[in-house]
Design an enzyme around this catalytic site. Structure first.
Site, mmCIF file in Angstrom:
data_model
loop_
_atom_site.group_PDB
_atom_site.id
_atom_site.type_symbol
_atom_site.label_atom_id
_atom_site.label_comp_id
_atom_site.label_asym_id
_atom_site.label_seq_id
_atom_site.Cartn_x
_atom_site.Cartn_y
_atom_site.Cartn_z
ATOM 1 N N LYS A 111 4.785 6.201 -6.516
ATOM 2 C CA LYS A 111 4.741 4.812 -6.031
ATOM 3 C C LYS A 111 5.919 4.084 -6.651
ATOM 4 O O LYS A 111 6.397 4.475 -7.723
ATOM 5 C CB LYS A 111 3.439 4.130 -6.474
ATOM 6 C CG LYS A 111 3.010 3.021 -5.552
ATOM 7 C CD LYS A 111 2.231 3.563 -4.385
ATOM 8 C CE LYS A 111 1.929 2.498 -3.360
ATOM 9 N NZ LYS A 111 0.964 3.016 -2.364
ATOM 10 N N ASP A 143 4.519 -0.357 1.701
ATOM 11 C CA ASP A 143 3.242 -0.788 1.126
ATOM 12 C C ASP A 143 3.284 -2.320 1.247
ATOM 13 O O ASP A 143 4.025 -2.825 2.120
ATOM 14 C CB ASP A 143 3.123 -0.310 -0.337
ATOM 15 C CG ASP A 143 1.700 -0.388 -0.881
ATOM 16 O OD1 ASP A 143 0.901 0.504 -0.583
ATOM 17 O OD2 ASP A 143 1.371 -1.363 -1.591
HETATM 18 N N1 GLU Z 1 1.538 2.848 0.889
HETATM 19 C C1 GLU Z 1 0.707 3.723 1.668
HETATM 20 C C2 GLU Z 1 -0.417 4.259 0.801
HETATM 21 O O1 GLU Z 1 -0.916 3.573 -0.049
HETATM 22 C C3 GLU Z 1 1.491 4.774 2.425
HETATM 23 C C4 GLU Z 1 2.361 5.674 1.613
HETATM 24 C C5 GLU Z 1 3.258 6.599 2.420
HETATM 25 O O2 GLU Z 1 3.207 6.592 3.639
HETATM 26 O O3 GLU Z 1 4.016 7.332 1.758
HETATM 27 O O4 GLU Z 1 -0.890 5.362 0.946
#
Ligand code: GLU
Length: 449
Positions: A122, A162
């Site tokens: 992240k 996100d």
């Molecule tokens: N931010 C999204 C999550 O919490 C998607 C992450 C992504 O597609 O890599 O899973």
């Protein structure tokens, strides 16, 4: 296990959200640790809570008036044992190391549940996009990528969106990556459809959450027909959750943003949802404007002095928290149950506090933790990576069917793991154990690295 929790809290005392996410997983996987005592000697828990790499960097950028600002940029590369690091970028003033470590930790197990080969990561920044012009957003994204580009790549780390990072930001980030690396690769997901994106990626988190919830309802021989639903948030996840719920015959009565929420007793139909889309995605306005257009709905301003959120205190059957972490506390959980809720399916990451989750589980609510129910987003990101590698694009139906199959499989996996460990119907235990076992087995296979 308590030693490790104490060690973690003592070592990084301010990382409250990270502690919360770790404690929830470690408590529920206790029976696995008892069954496999070898994990102790392999220091599995110690390795899981230490990110493989943390990148922390300065992001200087210039606003439209020529003023220079400095934000902090992050990428937490948590675990790459089952694939390249994968997870979104969050741009929000609340972003700090604790929040990103919790999100990266959750992502490791969520990605494992999708069945696709993706590790967990992240990243993001404490930058606030609110009120910024397109030019300012572009300059910020370019500066962010000028550092991040050297740490990512299609086989190393594949960021996505996100909170605060959508198609616009992914475009600016991708443009700068391509310029610096002189390579057109699938290094980011959530790209626009015209240049490498996947159909259904925008819809995936919201649709996936409703597919998962439909599976839960089916275990009680129920469907969404005529169910009244509370949805929080009004961004990408909330919008597509509402769309799919309407399609399945449910009535959605709420939406929110950080300023407050709207309650529309008559239900948000497709026309009203289109208005919200234009309001949020194009005009980037506030949800309160909904009541200017639909006068019979009410707007309630957020009141931080209240110990509960009145949004969760309306008569309804199902709740889809799709805004942010810890948006449902124990008081909200009790209010939801008193108002008739029998299903809570998390679209956001960790939207329920540990006390709220305990209430849902004790009261036998159909409760789906985000790492299972919101995994559709990252799952279709995984499918976007596959399509990019093959240099082809699948049609809508193909991606949607794959998404449905993945959500069904996560549902079955959760129920299977929960039953195996003596907690039938407990999706929290099932998701944590199934994700944990997959990641840990891969770690053992790959040795001490
Ligand atoms: N931010 C999204 C999550 O919490 C998607 C992450 C992504 O597609 O890599 O899973």
């Amino acid at each position: 296990m308590t030693d490790i929790i104490a060690y973690m809290k003592n070592r990084d005392p301010y990382e409250k959200e990270f502690h919360q996410a770790v404690e929830e997983v470690f408590e529920t996987v206790q029976p696995v640790l008892e069954r496999y005592p070898d994990y102790r000697q392999a220091a599995i828990l110690e390795r899981l809570i230490e990110p493989e790499r943390v990148i922390l960097f300065r992001v200087p950028w210039m606003d439209d008036a020529g003023q220079v600002h400095v934000n902090r940029g992050y990428r937490i590369q948590m675990n790459s044992v089952i694939g390249p690091y994968k997870g979104g970028l969050r741009f929000h003033p609340s972003v700090n190391l604790s929040i990103l470590k919790f999100l990266a930790f959750e992502q490791v197990f969520k990605n494992a549940l999708t069945t696709l080969p993706m590790g967990g990561a992240k990243g993001g920044s404490d930058f606030s996009p609110k009120g910024r012009t397109d030019q300012e957003i572009m300059r910020f994204c370019q500066s962010f990528m000028m550092e991040l580009f050297r740490h990512i790549g299609p086989n190393t780390d594949v960021p996505a969106g996100d909170i605060g990072v959508g198609a616009r930001e992914i475009g600016y980030l991708f443009g700068m990556y391509k310029k610096l690396q002189n390579e057109f690769t699938g290094v980011l997901t959530g790209k626009s459809i015209g240049w490498g994106g996947s159909l259904i990626r925008p819809e995936a988190t919201g649709f996936g959450n409703v597919y998962f919830a439909a599976e839960m309802l089916a275990t009680r021989s129920e469907s969404f027909k005529d169910k009244v639903c509370l949805v929080s948030g009004s961004g990408n996840v909330a919008q597509y959750t509402v769309e799919k719920l309407i399609e399945l015959g449910a009535k959605v009565v709420t939406l929110s943003d950080s300023s407050g929420y709207i309650y529309d007793e008559e239900g948000i139909d497709i026309g009203k949802l289109d208005f919200v889309r234009r309001l949020k995605n194009v005009r980037r306005g506030r949800i309160r404007e909904y009541t200017d257009k639909y006068a019979r709905a009410v707007y309630v301003e957020a009141d931080p002095t209240l110990e509960y959120n009145p949004m969760w205190n309306h008569p309804a059957n199902c709740a889809f928290p799709s805004a942010t972490q810890n948006e449902i506390n124990d008081k909200d959980a009790n209010n939801l149950i008193n108002q008739g809720i029998s299903l809570v399916s998390e679209g956001a990451n960790m939207p329920s506090t540990p006390e709220a989750i305990k209430i849902f589980i004790d009261r036998k609510i159909l409760y789906a933790p985000g790492k299972a129910s919101n995994a559709g987003g990252v799952a279709v990101s995984g499918l976007e990576m596959s399509q990019n590698s093959m240099r082809i694009g699948w049609p809508r139906e193909e991606v949607d069917n794959r998404l449905k199959c993945i959500m069904k499989s996560i549902h079955t996996t959760c129920l299977g793991a929960a039953a195996e460990y003596g907690e039938p119907g407990n999706y929290l235990v099932g998701a944590n154990i199934a994700g944990f076992v997959k990641v840990v087995n891969a770690m053992i296979d790959q040795g001490v690295v």
